[in-house]
Design a protein around this motif. Sequence first.
Motif, PDB file in Angstrom:
ATOM      1  N   TRP A 217       1.016  -0.989  -0.567  1.00 54.29           N
ATOM      2  CA  TRP A 217      -0.343   0.017   0.232  1.00 54.29           C
ATOM      3  C   TRP A 217       0.949   1.163  -0.352  1.00 54.29           C
ATOM      4  CZ3 TRP A 217       1.065   3.000   4.160  1.00 54.29           C
ATOM      5  CH2 TRP A 217       1.751   2.240   5.570  1.00 54.29           C
ATOM      6  N   SER A 218       2.468   1.319   0.292  1.00 58.42           N
ATOM      7  CA  SER A 218       2.882   2.386   0.317  1.00 58.42           C
ATOM      8  C   SER A 218       3.638   2.324  -0.693  1.00 58.42           C
ATOM      9  CB  SER A 218       3.597   2.636   1.794  1.00 58.42           C
ATOM     10  OG  SER A 218       4.756   3.673   1.676  1.00 58.42           O
ATOM     11  N   PRO A 219       4.111   2.894  -1.434  1.00 54.16           N
ATOM     12  CA  PRO A 219       5.051   3.655  -2.520  1.00 54.16           C
ATOM     13  C   PRO A 219       6.260   3.224  -2.447  1.00 54.16           C
ATOM     14  CG  PRO A 219       3.885   4.601  -3.061  1.00 54.16           C
ATOM     15  CD  PRO A 219       3.646   4.554  -1.332  1.00 54.16           C
ATOM     16  N   ALA A 220       6.435   3.872  -1.009  1.00 51.00           N
ATOM     17  CA  ALA A 220       7.594   4.688  -0.343  1.00 51.00           C
ATOM     18  C   ALA A 220       8.427   2.983   0.249  1.00 51.00           C
ATOM     19  CB  ALA A 220       8.003   5.406   0.428  1.00 51.00           C
ATOM     20  N   LEU A 221       7.442   2.418   0.989  1.00 51.83           N
ATOM     21  CA  LEU A 221       7.968   1.141   1.784  1.00 51.83           C
ATOM     22  C   LEU A 221       7.693  -0.092   1.685  1.00 51.83           C
ATOM     23  CD1 LEU A 221       7.615   3.463   5.037  1.00 51.83           C
ATOM     24  CD2 LEU A 221       9.151   3.160   4.673  1.00 51.83           C
ATOM     25  N   ASP A 222       7.073  -0.320  -0.090  1.00 51.26           N
ATOM     26  CA  ASP A 222       6.707  -1.444  -0.202  1.00 51.26           C
ATOM     27  C   ASP A 222       7.912  -2.197  -0.114  1.00 51.26           C
ATOM     28  OD1 ASP A 222       9.312  -0.317  -1.614  1.00 51.26           O
ATOM     29  OD2 ASP A 222       7.641  -1.338  -3.954  1.00 51.26           O
ATOM     30  N   GLU A 223       8.564  -2.699   0.259  1.00 49.71           N
ATOM     31  CA  GLU A 223       9.730  -3.624   0.405  1.00 49.71           C
ATOM     32  C   GLU A 223      10.438  -3.637   1.165  1.00 49.71           C
ATOM     33  OE1 GLU A 223      11.400  -5.869  -2.703  1.00 49.71           O
ATOM     34  OE2 GLU A 223       9.403  -5.457  -3.904  1.00 49.71           O
ATOM     35  N   ASN A 224      11.472  -4.122   2.740  1.00 48.49           N
ATOM     36  CA  ASN A 224      12.288  -3.563   3.545  1.00 48.49           C
ATOM     37  C   ASN A 224      12.334  -4.799   4.406  1.00 48.49           C
ATOM     38  OD1 ASN A 224      10.369  -0.565   4.284  1.00 48.49           O
ATOM     39  ND2 ASN A 224       9.083  -1.967   4.220  1.00 48.49           N
ATOM     40  N   ILE A 225      14.071  -5.308   4.268  1.00 48.95           N
ATOM     41  CA  ILE A 225      14.321  -5.715   4.845  1.00 48.95           C
ATOM     42  C   ILE A 225      15.816  -5.230   5.661  1.00 48.95           C
ATOM     43  CG2 ILE A 225      15.756  -6.233   2.389  1.00 48.95           C
ATOM     44  CD1 ILE A 225      16.161  -9.478   3.257  1.00 48.95           C
ATOM     45  N   GLY A 226      16.300  -6.018   6.884  1.00 46.67           N
ATOM     46  CA  GLY A 226      17.238  -5.876   7.371  1.00 46.67           C
ATOM     47  C   GLY A 226      17.096  -6.478   9.045  1.00 46.67           C
ATOM     48  N   ARG A 227      18.344  -6.284  10.216  1.00 44.49           N
ATOM     49  CA  ARG A 227      18.409  -6.956  11.147  1.00 44.49           C
ATOM     50  C   ARG A 227      18.820  -5.952  12.302  1.00 44.49           C
ATOM     51  NH1 ARG A 227      20.731 -12.378   8.974  1.00 44.49           N
ATOM     52  NH2 ARG A 227      19.348 -14.353   9.868  1.00 44.49           N
ATOM     53  N   ALA A 228      18.196  -5.444  12.873  1.00 46.78           N
ATOM     54  CA  ALA A 228      19.194  -4.548  14.383  1.00 46.78           C
ATOM     55  C   ALA A 228      20.116  -5.385  15.041  1.00 46.78           C
ATOM     56  CB  ALA A 228      17.562  -4.582  15.071  1.00 46.78           C
ATOM     57  N   ALA A 229      21.317  -4.379  14.940  1.00 50.12           N
ATOM     58  CA  ALA A 229      22.321  -4.637  15.802  1.00 50.12           C
ATOM     59  C   ALA A 229      22.846  -3.813  16.578  1.00 50.12           C
ATOM     60  CB  ALA A 229      23.887  -5.517  14.848  1.00 50.12           C
ATOM     61  N   LEU A 230      23.696  -4.190  17.173  1.00 52.61           N
ATOM     62  CA  LEU A 230      24.690  -3.040  17.917  1.00 52.61           C
ATOM     63  C   LEU A 230      26.012  -4.085  17.557  1.00 52.61           C
ATOM     64  CD1 LEU A 230      25.204  -0.999  19.911  1.00 52.61           C
ATOM     65  CD2 LEU A 230      25.033  -2.833  21.877  1.00 52.61           C
ATOM     66  N   TYR A 231      26.813  -2.602  17.180  1.00 57.03           N
ATOM     67  CA  TYR A 231      28.346  -3.014  16.926  1.00 57.03           C
ATOM     68  C   TYR A 231      29.321  -1.837  17.754  1.00 57.03           C
ATOM     69  CZ  TYR A 231      25.352  -4.132  13.051  1.00 57.03           C
ATOM     70  OH  TYR A 231      24.481  -4.827  11.768  1.00 57.03           O
ATOM     71  N   VAL A 232      29.735  -3.042  17.300  1.00 55.04           N
ATOM     72  CA  VAL A 232      31.742  -1.644  18.454  1.00 55.04           C
ATOM     73  C   VAL A 232      32.800  -2.486  18.007  1.00 55.04           C
ATOM     74  CG1 VAL A 232      30.568  -2.231  21.080  1.00 55.04           C
ATOM     75  CG2 VAL A 232      31.385  -4.414  20.111  1.00 55.04           C
ATOM     76  N   PRO A 233      34.251  -2.171  17.892  1.00 57.33           N
ATOM     77  CA  PRO A 233      35.315  -2.309  18.039  1.00 57.33           C
ATOM     78  C   PRO A 233      35.843  -4.008  17.927  1.00 57.33           C
ATOM     79  CG  PRO A 233      35.666  -0.382  19.447  1.00 57.33           C
ATOM     80  CD  PRO A 233      34.056  -0.563  19.184  1.00 57.33           C
ATOM     81  N   SER A 234      36.517  -4.588  17.272  1.00 47.94           N
ATOM     82  CA  SER A 234      36.605  -5.975  17.458  1.00 47.94           C
ATOM     83  C   SER A 234      38.074  -5.586  18.095  1.00 47.94           C
ATOM     84  CB  SER A 234      36.853  -6.922  16.441  1.00 47.94           C
ATOM     85  OG  SER A 234      36.001  -6.983  15.783  1.00 47.94           O
ATOM     86  N   ASP A 235      37.920  -6.410  19.366  1.00 49.39           N
ATOM     87  CA  ASP A 235      39.352  -5.782  20.244  1.00 49.39           C
ATOM     88  C   ASP A 235      39.296  -5.955  21.496  1.00 49.39           C
ATOM     89  OD1 ASP A 235      42.072  -5.316  21.259  1.00 49.39           O
ATOM     90  OD2 ASP A 235      41.399  -3.220  20.105  1.00 49.39           O
ATOM     91  N   TYR A 236      40.593  -5.739  22.299  1.00 47.05           N
ATOM     92  CA  TYR A 236      40.311  -6.943  24.260  1.00 47.05           C
ATOM     93  C   TYR A 236      39.370  -6.420  24.512  1.00 47.05           C
ATOM     94  CZ  TYR A 236      45.096  -7.774  23.177  1.00 47.05           C
ATOM     95  OH  TYR A 236      46.342  -7.936  22.767  1.00 47.05           O
ATOM     96  N   GLY A 237      38.201  -7.602  25.185  1.00 42.63           N
ATOM     97  CA  GLY A 237      37.072  -6.963  26.116  1.00 42.63           C
ATOM     98  C   GLY A 237      35.495  -7.133  24.733  1.00 42.63           C
ATOM     99  N   MET A 238      35.821  -7.339  23.799  1.00 46.46           N
ATOM    100  CA  MET A 238      34.746  -6.834  23.073  1.00 46.46           C
ATOM    101  C   MET A 238      34.670  -7.904  22.067  1.00 46.46           C
ATOM    102  SD  MET A 238      33.627  -3.566  23.438  1.00 46.46           S
ATOM    103  CE  MET A 238      34.015  -3.266  24.596  1.00 46.46           C
ATOM    104  N   PRO A 239      32.683  -8.426  21.886  1.00 46.92           N
ATOM    105  CA  PRO A 239      32.795  -9.133  20.779  1.00 46.92           C
ATOM    106  C   PRO A 239      33.900  -9.269  19.787  1.00 46.92           C
ATOM    107  CG  PRO A 239      30.908  -8.143  21.974  1.00 46.92           C
ATOM    108  CD  PRO A 239      31.967  -7.609  21.626  1.00 46.92           C
ATOM    109  N   ALA A 240      34.928 -11.162  19.412  1.00 43.43           N
ATOM    110  CA  ALA A 240      35.480 -10.992  18.335  1.00 43.43           C
ATOM    111  C   ALA A 240      35.356 -10.503  16.757  1.00 43.43           C
ATOM    112  CB  ALA A 240      35.810 -12.312  18.402  1.00 43.43           C
ATOM    113  N   ASN A 241      33.811 -10.989  16.842  1.00 43.50           N
ATOM    114  CA  ASN A 241      33.433  -9.752  15.243  1.00 43.50           C
ATOM    115  C   ASN A 241      32.790  -8.712  15.326  1.00 43.50           C
ATOM    116  OD1 ASN A 241      31.219 -10.638  17.585  1.00 43.50           O
ATOM    117  ND2 ASN A 241      29.751 -11.823  15.347  1.00 43.50           N
ATOM    118  N   GLY A 242      32.585  -7.884  16.875  1.00 46.46           N
ATOM    119  CA  GLY A 242      32.355  -6.787  16.325  1.00 46.46           C
ATOM    120  C   GLY A 242      30.711  -6.473  16.780  1.00 46.46           C
ATOM    121  N   VAL A 243      30.502  -8.362  17.007  1.00 43.56           N
ATOM    122  CA  VAL A 243      28.337  -7.829  17.178  1.00 43.56           C
ATOM    123  C   VAL A 243      27.997  -8.050  18.447  1.00 43.56           C
ATOM    124  CG1 VAL A 243      27.061  -8.566  16.171  1.00 43.56           C
ATOM    125  CG2 VAL A 243      28.290  -8.676  14.836  1.00 43.56           C
ATOM    126  N   ILE A 244      27.625  -7.326  19.802  1.00 46.84           N
ATOM    127  CA  ILE A 244      27.312  -7.133  20.624  1.00 46.84           C
ATOM    128  C   ILE A 244      26.031  -7.796  20.525  1.00 46.84           C
ATOM    129  CG2 ILE A 244      26.406  -6.176  22.507  1.00 46.84           C
ATOM    130  CD1 ILE A 244      28.180  -4.157  23.175  1.00 46.84           C
TER     131      ILE A 244
END
Length: 294
Positions: A217-244
């Motif tokens: 019904w919306s020409p602007a929002l007709d198709e939508n895809i994605g994941r929510a996420a929280l990213y941080v630097p990959s480093d000591y004390g952080m997740p190895a892949n940078g994804v909390i």
Amino acid sequence: MIKLAACQYHIDLLTSWDAYAEHLTTLCEEAAGQGAELLLLPEYAGLVLTGQLPEAERSDLHGSIAGIQPLLPRWLELCESLARLLKVHLQPGSVAMLDDDGVYRNRAWLFGPEGCLGSQDKLMMTRFELEQWRIAAGSGLKVFDTPLGKLGILICYDNEFPLLARTLAEAGVDLILAPSCTDTEAGFHRVRIGAQARALENQIAVLQSPTVGLAPWSPALDENIGRAALYVPSDYGMPANGVIAESAQLCPTRSHWLIAELDLAEVRRVREQGQVFTRRDWPRQFEGGRLVLR
């Protein structure tokens, strides 16, 4: 430690103001009820308001954004009241706003328990926005100084441009909010990769919230895809892949909150004690954003 909530926001058809207000209120109450202190919705989440327009108007690309302009003051009042009532910081996504110069801009507001903290316009426009929708770029970046920390907002495509995040980082921002709206998996990954790269380069955190679902019904929002996420630097004390944290499904059939905890002190510690110093080392080889030729 702060608790963040990023919404995988399903685009639903809500044909009355009361239905929309109940929908947004229930959604925000759900996240606040889980202890979230900051709530992030995606780019163009405000365009769900077009569902209240007559069918012919909401199905018209340009007519739909013109049609919701009278609803926007009420929408902003609702968002501010929810932030005050729930005692949270709320970034309710963005919407196309008609400015006094007769130009539409893609604008995102931030509300806190004490009221409206200001807004940030999208700076880098996609081809669709420029060529078909005729939405113009904004100018300048804003730093939001809150009790949670210094925040910045980069809307969707803005996250694919390193110097925007770098400017915010140099201004003291520790967390970038990245509301996004993408209609293909490739588009989602472009923004995701950009957001994660900005976290890596600047040794900061980036929180992403996308639109999901089909809305014919919306020409602007007709198709939508994605994941929510929280990213941080990959480093000591952080997740190895940078994804909390990251949403489990790429495209759920209803709105879903990703709830994650973030210790900004630990993110800052990486800048002083990390395995690498990407934030510090940037100026060593670059001047004004350009590689120095020898």
